[in-house]
Design a protein around this motif. Structure first.
Motif, PDB file in Angstrom:
ATOM      1  N   ASP A   1      33.786  35.541  49.454  1.00 55.42           N
ATOM      2  CA  ASP A   1      33.076  34.954  50.590  1.00 55.42           C
ATOM      3  C   ASP A   1      32.422  33.623  50.238  1.00 55.42           C
ATOM      4  N   THR A   2      31.726  33.567  49.110  1.00 51.81           N
ATOM      5  CA  THR A   2      31.098  32.312  48.678  1.00 51.81           C
ATOM      6  C   THR A   2      31.321  32.101  47.187  1.00 51.81           C
ATOM      7  N   HIS A   3      31.270  30.861  46.787  1.00 52.43           N
ATOM      8  CA  HIS A   3      31.382  30.468  45.379  1.00 52.43           C
ATOM      9  C   HIS A   3      30.340  29.397  45.112  1.00 52.43           C
ATOM     10  N   ASN A   4      29.828  29.382  43.902  1.00 53.02           N
ATOM     11  CA  ASN A   4      29.028  28.228  43.525  1.00 53.02           C
ATOM     12  C   ASN A   4      29.958  27.231  42.851  1.00 53.02           C
ATOM     13  N   GLY A   5      29.493  26.020  42.709  1.00 53.64           N
ATOM     14  CA  GLY A   5      30.322  24.969  42.130  1.00 53.64           C
ATOM     15  C   GLY A   5      30.850  25.322  40.752  1.00 53.64           C
ATOM     16  N   ARG A   6      30.053  25.981  39.965  1.00 56.69           N
ATOM     17  CA  ARG A   6      30.465  26.344  38.605  1.00 56.69           C
ATOM     18  C   ARG A   6      31.613  27.354  38.619  1.00 56.69           C
ATOM     19  N   SER A   7      31.550  28.348  39.501  1.00 56.29           N
ATOM     20  CA  SER A   7      32.623  29.351  39.540  1.00 56.29           C
ATOM     21  C   SER A   7      33.939  28.746  40.036  1.00 56.29           C
ATOM     22  N   VAL A   8      33.845  27.813  40.980  1.00 56.45           N
ATOM     23  CA  VAL A   8      35.051  27.122  41.452  1.00 56.45           C
ATOM     24  C   VAL A   8      35.645  26.314  40.314  1.00 56.45           C
ATOM     25  N   LYS A   9      34.815  25.602  39.599  1.00 57.47           N
ATOM     26  CA  LYS A   9      35.287  24.782  38.475  1.00 57.47           C
ATOM     27  C   LYS A   9      35.938  25.657  37.410  1.00 57.47           C
ATOM     28  N   THR A  10      35.330  26.785  37.095  1.00 55.47           N
ATOM     29  CA  THR A  10      35.888  27.693  36.084  1.00 55.47           C
ATOM     30  C   THR A  10      37.252  28.217  36.521  1.00 55.47           C
ATOM     31  N   GLU A  11      37.369  28.622  37.783  1.00 61.22           N
ATOM     32  CA  GLU A  11      38.644  29.141  38.268  1.00 61.22           C
ATOM     33  C   GLU A  11      39.736  28.081  38.205  1.00 61.22           C
ATOM     34  N   LEU A  12      39.403  26.854  38.604  1.00 58.53           N
ATOM     35  CA  LEU A  12      40.407  25.791  38.567  1.00 58.53           C
ATOM     36  C   LEU A  12      40.701  25.323  37.145  1.00 58.53           C
ATOM     37  N   ASN A  13      39.703  25.324  36.265  1.00 60.28           N
ATOM     38  CA  ASN A  13      39.953  25.017  34.862  1.00 60.28           C
ATOM     39  C   ASN A  13      40.975  25.994  34.291  1.00 60.28           C
ATOM     40  N   ASP A  14      40.800  27.281  34.607  1.00 62.78           N
ATOM     41  CA  ASP A  14      41.740  28.299  34.133  1.00 62.78           C
ATOM     42  C   ASP A  14      43.131  28.064  34.698  1.00 62.78           C
ATOM     43  N   TYR A  15      43.208  27.743  35.978  1.00 65.01           N
ATOM     44  CA  TYR A  15      44.502  27.521  36.621  1.00 65.01           C
ATOM     45  C   TYR A  15      45.220  26.301  36.044  1.00 65.01           C
TER      46      TYR A  15
ATOM     47  N   GLY B   1      44.498  24.762  33.209  1.00 62.94           N
ATOM     48  CA  GLY B   1      44.562  24.769  31.757  1.00 62.94           C
ATOM     49  C   GLY B   1      43.866  23.578  31.115  1.00 62.94           C
ATOM     50  N   GLU B   2      42.908  23.016  31.810  1.00 67.61           N
ATOM     51  CA  GLU B   2      42.151  21.878  31.290  1.00 67.61           C
ATOM     52  C   GLU B   2      40.779  21.848  31.936  1.00 67.61           C
ATOM     53  N   ASP B   3      39.878  21.098  31.326  1.00 65.19           N
ATOM     54  CA  ASP B   3      38.525  20.966  31.862  1.00 65.19           C
ATOM     55  C   ASP B   3      38.517  19.854  32.905  1.00 65.19           C
ATOM     56  N   LEU B   4      38.287  20.227  34.149  1.00 66.28           N
ATOM     57  CA  LEU B   4      38.291  19.251  35.243  1.00 66.28           C
ATOM     58  C   LEU B   4      37.033  18.389  35.223  1.00 66.28           C
ATOM     59  N   ASP B   5      37.182  17.172  35.671  1.00 65.70           N
ATOM     60  CA  ASP B   5      36.066  16.254  35.787  1.00 65.70           C
ATOM     61  C   ASP B   5      35.123  16.738  36.895  1.00 65.70           C
ATOM     62  N   HIS B   6      33.860  16.911  36.559  1.00 63.66           N
ATOM     63  CA  HIS B   6      32.877  17.417  37.514  1.00 63.66           C
ATOM     64  C   HIS B   6      32.726  16.488  38.724  1.00 63.66           C
ATOM     65  N   GLY B   7      32.757  15.191  38.490  1.00 65.94           N
ATOM     66  CA  GLY B   7      32.634  14.225  39.581  1.00 65.94           C
ATOM     67  C   GLY B   7      33.780  14.329  40.563  1.00 65.94           C
ATOM     68  N   ARG B   8      34.984  14.478  40.046  1.00 71.13           N
ATOM     69  CA  ARG B   8      36.164  14.618  40.920  1.00 71.13           C
ATOM     70  C   ARG B   8      36.037  15.892  41.753  1.00 71.13           C
ATOM     71  N   LEU B   9      35.615  16.972  41.124  1.00 67.36           N
ATOM     72  CA  LEU B   9      35.460  18.234  41.838  1.00 67.36           C
ATOM     73  C   LEU B   9      34.431  18.096  42.955  1.00 67.36           C
ATOM     74  N   THR B  10      33.294  17.496  42.646  1.00 67.29           N
ATOM     75  CA  THR B  10      32.227  17.329  43.631  1.00 67.29           C
ATOM     76  C   THR B  10      32.685  16.457  44.799  1.00 67.29           C
ATOM     77  N   GLN B  11      33.356  15.359  44.504  1.00 72.76           N
ATOM     78  CA  GLN B  11      33.855  14.474  45.561  1.00 72.76           C
ATOM     79  C   GLN B  11      34.870  15.191  46.451  1.00 72.76           C
ATOM     80  N   THR B  12      35.716  15.984  45.842  1.00 73.65           N
ATOM     81  CA  THR B  12      36.729  16.702  46.605  1.00 73.65           C
ATOM     82  C   THR B  12      36.090  17.769  47.475  1.00 73.65           C
TER      83      THR B  12
END
Length: 107
Positions: free
Chosen positions: A28-42, A44-55
């Motif tokens: 139902d809801t995610h915090n920014g950190r959990s979204v980043k972790t899920e996408l990092n896993d998908y 296979g790299e550490d995503l840029d926090h700024g890019r994630l926030t802008q998106t």
């Protein structure tokens, strides 16, 4: 808002934006950190926090997700009804094209 508009809204999204919507659709809801972790896993790299926030902010502006601050520090995201309909329409479109390998099917 008609179904064509809903489909077009997601068709105009980048693959990264669609991946974010997909990640948000699991709970139902995610915090920014959990979204980043899920996408990092998908990815296979550490995503840029700024890019994630802008998106995420762009998806909020498109009314595909909602954003709220929780406990003054944590930002939570969830799909809006519009976002759920758009994601569902995209999945239906993809399901209709699976296995369609003929030239006629691609015209």
């Amino acid at each position: 808002m008609n179904e064509d508009t809903v489909v077009n809204d997601l068709a105009n999204c980048t693959a990264f934006q669609r991946d974010l919507l997909w990640a948000l659709s699991h709970d139902d809801t995610h915090n920014g950190r959990s979204v980043k972790t899920e996408l990092n896993d998908y990815y296979g790299e550490d995503l840029d926090h700024g890019r994630l926030t802008q998106t995420l902010d762009a998806l909020v502006e498109s009314d595909l997700i909602a954003k709220r601050t929780h406990h003054e520090r944590t930002t939570e995201y969830r799909l809006t009804e519009h976002g759920r309909r758009a994601l569902s329409a995209r999945q239906a479109w993809q399901a209709g094209h699976r296995g369609d390998t003929t030239e006629e099917g691609h015209s």
